[in-house]
Design an enzyme around this catalytic site. Structure first.
Site, mmCIF file in Angstrom:
data_model
loop_
_atom_site.group_PDB
_atom_site.id
_atom_site.type_symbol
_atom_site.label_atom_id
_atom_site.label_comp_id
_atom_site.label_asym_id
_atom_site.label_seq_id
_atom_site.Cartn_x
_atom_site.Cartn_y
_atom_site.Cartn_z
ATOM 1 N N GLY A 69 21.129 -86.729 -43.083
ATOM 2 C CA GLY A 69 20.318 -85.695 -42.441
ATOM 3 C C GLY A 69 19.005 -85.500 -43.178
ATOM 4 O O GLY A 69 17.951 -85.286 -42.562
ATOM 5 N N THR A 70 19.072 -85.584 -44.496
ATOM 6 C CA THR A 70 17.855 -85.426 -45.300
ATOM 7 C C THR A 70 16.832 -86.493 -44.944
ATOM 8 O O THR A 70 15.645 -86.196 -44.751
ATOM 9 C CB THR A 70 18.206 -85.519 -46.802
ATOM 10 O OG1 THR A 70 19.127 -84.463 -47.113
ATOM 11 C CG2 THR A 70 16.971 -85.383 -47.666
ATOM 12 N N GLN A 193 23.035 -77.560 -39.018
ATOM 13 C CA GLN A 193 24.141 -76.604 -39.089
ATOM 14 C C GLN A 193 24.789 -76.346 -37.740
ATOM 15 O O GLN A 193 25.900 -75.819 -37.678
ATOM 16 C CB GLN A 193 23.653 -75.278 -39.689
ATOM 17 C CG GLN A 193 23.372 -75.351 -41.184
ATOM 18 C CD GLN A 193 24.617 -75.691 -42.018
ATOM 19 O OE1 GLN A 193 25.744 -75.407 -41.637
ATOM 20 N NE2 GLN A 193 24.394 -76.335 -43.159
ATOM 21 N N CYS A 336 21.930 -67.100 -59.446
ATOM 22 C CA CYS A 336 22.750 -67.152 -60.649
ATOM 23 C C CYS A 336 23.676 -68.348 -60.645
ATOM 24 O O CYS A 336 24.873 -68.231 -60.889
ATOM 25 C CB CYS A 336 23.520 -65.849 -60.778
ATOM 26 S SG CYS A 336 22.428 -64.424 -60.815
#
Lengths: 478, 478
Positions: A69-70, A193, A336
């Site tokens: 997909g990239t 997606q 984080c």
């Protein structure tokens, strides 16, 4: 052991596995060759293209298979921009696109399709392009008319995802495509997606997708370029896949791509409804059982299987580890995590809390029991992380109110510590008083205003602070 | 049904199939994720990289997996050229490289890494680079010292294949790598055809290969960039594979790549010796059983499993079809195939006959019986094609010698007709007399001189001909 990160990669669909196996035996030869093994490979490739194109909603000769997909996104954007260089160098993207799109935009902005010069001494090939980032609302959605407003006479291409990968919000792709068509600008839709759930509506010009996101095999992306869309492949020539996807065709995986897309589409309506109900349950229960949590993303116009929430005073990576120990595999767009120190650009563009972020994306077949197990495990996991970080309980402050402005020095401390320190002193601040939080963590810029929004307190603004950080000022209003 | 086109794509090795299946179950998740499925995928990827790097002869952190050998070549050349732009824009390649290398060179030559402007109105991004094509001898091999001679102060990169894909000739890669190192220029080795047989010797800087060429799965290429080699990935950024190969990692196929390379290497010495004997048999027998044939490529310094020969007066595509009907899958670099009307650039650079070209590349496990069957079927297949084309039998001409120059008008006729027409009249030409063949087929430029070489006649030269073609003059010397 429930796996709840389908949005990263879905487990291989049984049909994909079966098709891949069959095609390993039949589809390994070069489809350009004239002998029987080559002809057999060609037949498989052609049939897979027919099937996939029908499910995408395009003609077979408009669809090529890329290695991911990239690559579909990178090569699609580069090819569309190159073909329209005469129209101009302006590119429009939403601010919540996948990194594949944003990295393409950065490359275009930096050096006209070439990555920016690095310390290696390379120099940019030519003048950079111009990129407009279309904002989103607090739900992560671009506004109607926003694309029309962003288009210019020199706009070469616009890109919009069909649905967001971090928060599940569906974008008004059909409307944006109409706006682009009216302006004569091609729209590239990143459908990574959503394609397993259904075709993308509207007069889009290019579409990219990724098979492993819907339970297809790794190693296959889709790039559709509708007839009439100018396209000039960048990079060295290659005769395969209509000149748009260099390299030997991965036919076994392509066959599995077609078969699995057909299979998940056949199940999409029923499975989507079922997972939507499970996600609704998560959306409702998490704020009831976990204090100081914000469920983010559009509550209605969203993917059926995906929900994201952020937890105040929580280190996202620590929470992922805690949930992993409890047997649940989930993901995070949080700042984080070990892989990046910058907050999620998606949550940042939405202006919502990024700390303690958890994305739950249910693969097909997820049971209600698995979801209930997650809901049971979550409060303890969050509480455990908070306890370790020394997060404040509400109303726990016992000291007398401080006079004047309270300064919290959180320099050198990483997310979520600055917000924790702010919360710790806040109950001591008189109504009308202010707190200045000093921080050099990028996440604070997002999370302190988000904390104010969640707490109903006033975020005054930021100022440079001594010591190299930034001061974030908050006024207590209640 | 013997498949003799391993050089295009080898059938999947049983070990590759087995590893792929196992890794489909264990390696489908995102290796960047922190949960158990991600950690498991990461372990598989790391282990595959260790294994493969050892077999390539590099460090694991020097090796990335790309989606194909073509992408490894394209991205390897682009990244090396970009990193050394300050050194210059000069690229050295041999004249018999694979099209993946030559197309990269063309893109570099045309527009500095960007494909040449097309009818789509796209314009070149910046000034083109400079490309030197190093010639080869009649065996297809570059000469010792040829790379040293081609290097300049502004040479950014040199590329040399380890062995030729069409004729099997091994190149002096170690010597060329030494020459490049002495000049401070990186050498990229396209090892696609040889890596299954063994590592590439010498101080090369970059190496590209393709798993499906040795019986690994489709969808995986290798790109090694040795430490100390400057490299600046072109195109949009992506964090995976050290920033050198964008897109979701195809871990099941990568695992199968490592396992199959280890397996074929374990068998390489014995199987190589066995196939070399079978190829020797073909090299010896074909000229004995088929008239007017030229076996091409270096007879000694060659891949063990590959042999190429060209047949006068034969349409290569027709011969491939005939052999396919007889049950043999072979390939061709001939001009006379449907996919291209230009002669093989490899045979052209070697100056050998291109018409009626057949490449036989034996996959591991090929039996002596299969080879004998091919040797039995070949003479009839060639004779059949020649009969259909009306090819001349030697000494068949009965007419009286013509006076002066004989003109053969083959305008509008495709290879191998111009050579057939030449041969038909040649016996009527007196010794010392000349024939002028008029042709507008590109293959004639290669095949008429090659015919003269094979026949021991003098090729005089070419001149523009009326009617848009070229006149090729041949003098009868015996």
């Amino acid at each position: 052991m429930p796996y709840f990160d389908a949005a990263s990669s879905a487990p291989l669909h049984p049909i994909a596995r079966q098709a891949l196996l069959a095609a390993l035996d039949e589809g390994w030869a070069d489809p350009a060759r004239l002998y029987r093994e080559g002809r057999r490979a060609r037949l498989l490739l052609d049939a897979a293209r027919e099937t996939t194109a029908e499910l995408v909603g395009c003609r077979p000769d408009e669809l090529v298979f890329t290695p991911s997909g990239t690559r579909a996104v990178h090569d699609g954007i580069a090819g569309a921009l190159k073909a329209r260089r005469r129209a101009g160098r302006h590119l429009v993207v939403s601010s919540v696109e996948h990194s594949a799109v944003l990295h393409s935009a950065e490359a275009h902005g930096a050096a006209g399709g070439d990555r920016a010069a690095g310390s290696d001494g390379a120099v940019a090939g030519d003048a950079g392009g111009d990129v407009t980032y279309v904002p989103v609302d607090r739900g992560g959605r671009v506004a109607p008319g926003a694309y029309a407003a962003a288009l210019r006479a020199d706009t070469a291409l616009a890109c919009l995802q069909s649905a967001n990968h971090e928060v599940g919000t569906e974008q008004p792709v059909a409307e944006a495509a109409e706006e682009c068509r009216a302006a004569g600008v091609p729209l590239l839709v990143d459908a990574a997606q959503s394609l397993g759930w259904g075709p993308v509506a509207g007069p889009w010009s290019l579409l990219a997708a990724s098979a492993h996101k819907w339970g297809g095999p790794p190693g296959v992306g889709l790039l559709a370029v509708r007839k009439g869309t100018r396209f000039a492949p960048a990079g060295p020539a290659d005769e395969r896949e209509a000149g748009r996807a260099p390299g030997f065709e991965n036919i076994p995986a392509i066959v599995a791509t077609a078969a699995s897309l057909r299979a998940v589409r056949a199940e999409a309506a029923a499975e989507g409804a079922r997972l939507r109900a499970l996600v609704d349950r998560i959306r409702a229960r998490v704020p009831e059982t976990v204090p100081d949590v914000e469920v983010v993303g559009d509550p209605e116009r969203r993917l059926p299987h995906l929900v994201t929430f952020s937890c105040l005073y929580v280190d996202g990576e620590a929470l992922l580890h805690a949930l992993d120990r409890a047997g649940f595999s989930v993901s995070s767009g949080s700042s984080c995590t070990s892989s990046t120190l910058t907050p999620s650009h998606v949550l940042g563009a939405m202006g919502v809390l990024s700390e303690g972020n958890v994305r739950v994306s249910l693969p097909p077949g997820t049971s209600a029991d698995e979801v209930e197990g997650f809901l049971r495990a979550l409060p303890d996991a969050v509480a455990g992380v908070r306890a370790e970080l020394g997060a404040p309980a509400r109303g726990a402050a016992e000291e007398a109110p401080a006079a004047g402005e309270t300064v919290v020095d959180a320099l050198g401390r990483r997310c979520p510590v600055p917000v924790i320190e702010l919360a710790k002193v806040f109950d001591r601040v008189p109504v009308g008083g202010t707190v200045l939080v000093l921080s050099d963590d990028e996440a604070a810029r997002l999370d302190i205003p988000a904390w104010c929004e969640m707490r109903g307190q006033e975020y005054v603004g930021e100022e440079p602070a001594a010591g190299g950080g930034t001061g974030y000022r908050v006024r207590r209003t209640s």
